[in-house]
Design an enzyme around this catalytic site. Sequence first.
Site, PDB file in Angstrom:
ATOM      1  N   LYS A   1       0.857  -1.187   0.000  1.00 46.45           N
ATOM      2  CA  LYS A   1       0.000   0.000   0.000  1.00 46.45           C
ATOM      3  C   LYS A   1       0.891   1.234   0.000  1.00 46.45           C
ATOM      4  O   LYS A   1       1.785   1.359   0.841  1.00 46.45           O
ATOM      5  CB  LYS A   1      -0.871   0.019   1.254  1.00 46.45           C
ATOM      6  CG  LYS A   1      -2.250  -0.568   1.045  1.00 46.45           C
ATOM      7  CD  LYS A   1      -3.099  -0.251   2.256  1.00 46.45           C
ATOM      8  CE  LYS A   1      -4.556  -0.508   1.999  1.00 46.45           C
ATOM      9  NZ  LYS A   1      -5.366  -0.214   3.181  1.00 46.45           N
TER      10      LYS A   1
HETATM   11  O1  G3P Z   1      -8.307   0.097   4.440  1.00 47.55           O
HETATM   12  C1  G3P Z   1      -8.715   1.415   4.436  1.00 47.55           C
HETATM   13  C2  G3P Z   1     -10.136   1.648   4.727  1.00 47.55           C
HETATM   14  O2  G3P Z   1     -11.038   0.855   4.097  1.00 47.55           O
HETATM   15  C3  G3P Z   1     -10.513   2.665   5.716  1.00 47.55           C
HETATM   16  O3  G3P Z   1     -11.868   2.667   6.070  1.00 47.55           O
HETATM   17  O4  G3P Z   1     -13.753   3.181   7.541  1.00 47.55           O
HETATM   18  O5  G3P Z   1     -11.416   3.864   8.219  1.00 47.55           O
HETATM   19  O6  G3P Z   1     -12.597   5.047   6.377  1.00 47.55           O
HETATM   20  P1  G3P Z   1     -12.434   3.746   7.112  1.00 47.55           P
END
Ligand code: G3P
Length: 217
Positions: free
Chosen positions: A84
């Site tokens: 990533k």
């Molecule tokens: O892996 C990254 C991701 O999907 C973050 O999600 O819910 O923290 O915005 P969130």
Amino acid sequence: MKFFVDIADVEEIKKAIELGVCDGVTTNPTLVMKSGKSQEEAVKEIAKALGDRPLSVEGISDDAEGIVKEAEEFVKWGKNIVIKVPMTKEGMRAVVMLSKKGIKTNVTLVFSPSQALIAAKAGATYVSPFVGRLDDISEDGMQLVRDMLQIFRNYGLETEVIVASVRHPEHVVEAAKAGAHIATVPPKVLEQLWHHPLTDKGIKTFKEHYEQTKKWD
Ligand code: G3P
């Protein structure tokens, strides 16, 4: 559409594999911290459980050389590791360097179609638009997904779109309708995808009627 599971908890991942809804996994430092394990321990364990399915792993370096150095360490932890990389100039320099080395990348924290185009041109294997975080600031996260898919189609770009920051089942359905290659889904949302009250009601009724007919044997 492929489903990735957005978690670093190996037990949750194994459950999703058993149910046939795990084509890969995405992690980030927050998810690894929640697993209670070190990055190395968590990644090695998940990579093994996944077999050939891809596993995205995120480091913390800001400069291209540092990102590449971290990546070269991470890829030793499993044959399916994807790096990533944050959507920055240094990040894109790292993507160019990593793709020359044959290391797969997932450009993360993408919030605009122009960022997605730049990432694809740098040679990213995947780009991750964060739809939930855009919705949080009253923008339309799914419109970003539609726009980037259209751009990729226009030019035959092979970079795959991972719809990330998925918060509810509707995000998954809209991602599928838009033709996104992948949605990375937290276990809670994955669980919600299965259920419909009419399914439960139907099963209950059929059981009752079956019991009724058994009395006639
Ligand atoms: O892996 C990254 C991701 O999907 C973050 O999600 O819910 O923290 O915005 P969130």
